[in-house]
Design an enzyme around this catalytic site. Structure first.
Site, PDB file in Angstrom:
ATOM      1  N   ASP A   1      -9.142   5.225  -5.472  1.00 47.86           N
ATOM      2  CA  ASP A   1      -9.686   4.298  -6.462  1.00 47.86           C
ATOM      3  C   ASP A   1     -10.874   3.573  -5.838  1.00 47.86           C
ATOM      4  O   ASP A   1     -11.342   3.940  -4.763  1.00 47.86           O
ATOM      5  CB  ASP A   1      -8.603   3.323  -6.933  1.00 47.86           C
TER       6      ASP A   1
ATOM      7  N   LYS B   1      -6.624  11.384 -10.202  1.00 51.50           N
ATOM      8  CA  LYS B   1      -6.201  10.146  -9.544  1.00 51.50           C
ATOM      9  C   LYS B   1      -4.840   9.688 -10.067  1.00 51.50           C
ATOM     10  O   LYS B   1      -3.949   9.340  -9.275  1.00 51.50           O
ATOM     11  CB  LYS B   1      -7.241   9.043  -9.759  1.00 51.50           C
TER      12      LYS B   1
END
Length: 220
Positions: free
Chosen positions: A138, A120
């Site tokens: 997220d 991420k």
């Protein structure tokens, strides 16, 4: 959501905000990387408050590497997991300084090998710094993708892969930020603001609220 609805949703987000970007404050590539590492399980607001003083004393990787873990931790102690983040930030800075002269390379494999950096974080850096068509999933993007029927999935990676397959290419560069901002300010976790949502008519959320209609003359 149909492919046509997905394309229309991104067209509206683009028209409303043509150049979206991160809300993290940074002055150079290293500072963005550090801020994203610190943002795990923390709000952008809290990270910005911490980095304001941290980056004042250590604005780049090599100066950050010279600080002790305790010195870094003193600036970020109001952020969750600050002790492990201080350790990762020091080790990350040491490697960047020793191996790349402090520069942040455009290299996913290398970024993901750094302490505290996962897929991420690498996606955010590659997208924001280098313009890569990546989407960092997220909690906001995961929620929005599932709630709207945009790219439902049970895992973060599943949602990421489905988004990359569904988002039309002209919108992939900024899709990450449009989706985060939509989840942060409109399609919120507890009370989605459907009455002021740009894409409410396209959304597949079965429980979306309907804005109240004004009373007619006869009803008043």
């Amino acid at each position: 959501m149909s492919d046509a609805a997905v394309a229309e949703a991104f067209a509206r987000w683009q028209a409303n905000n043509p150049e979206p970007t991160t809300e993290l404050h940074y002055g150079n590539p290293f500072q963005l990387l550090a801020a994203v590492v610190l943002s795990a399980q923390a709000t952008d607001k809290s990270v910005n408050a911490a980095t304001q003083t941290l980056f004042a004393v250590a604005p780049d990787a090599c100066s950050m590497a010279q600080l002790s873990e305790a010195e870094i931790a003193a600036h970020i102690r109001k952020i969750g997991l600050y002790q492990s983040k201080a350790r990762n930030l020091k080790r990350l800075a040491e490697r960047l300084c020793a191996e790349h002269g402090g520069a942040v390379p455009n290299d996913r494999a290398y970024l993901e090998s750094l302490p505290g950096v996962g897929r991420k974080t690498a996606n955010v850096v590659l997208n924001t710094l280098f313009g890569a068509e990546t989407i960092a999933v997220d909690t906001h993007i995961f929620r929005v993708s599932n709630r709207m029927g945009l790219a439902p999935g049970k895992t973060v990676r599943e949602v990421e892969d489905r988004l990359m397959a569904r988002v039309p290419k002209p919108y992939r560069r900024h899709a990450h930020h449009w989706l985060i901002l939509h989840g942060r300010y409109t399609c919120t976790a507890r009370r989605p603001q459907c009455n002021r949502c740009l894409v409410a008519d396209l959304c597949g959320y079965p429980e979306k609220s309907v804005p109240p209609q004004p009373l007619t003359t006869e009803e008043t």
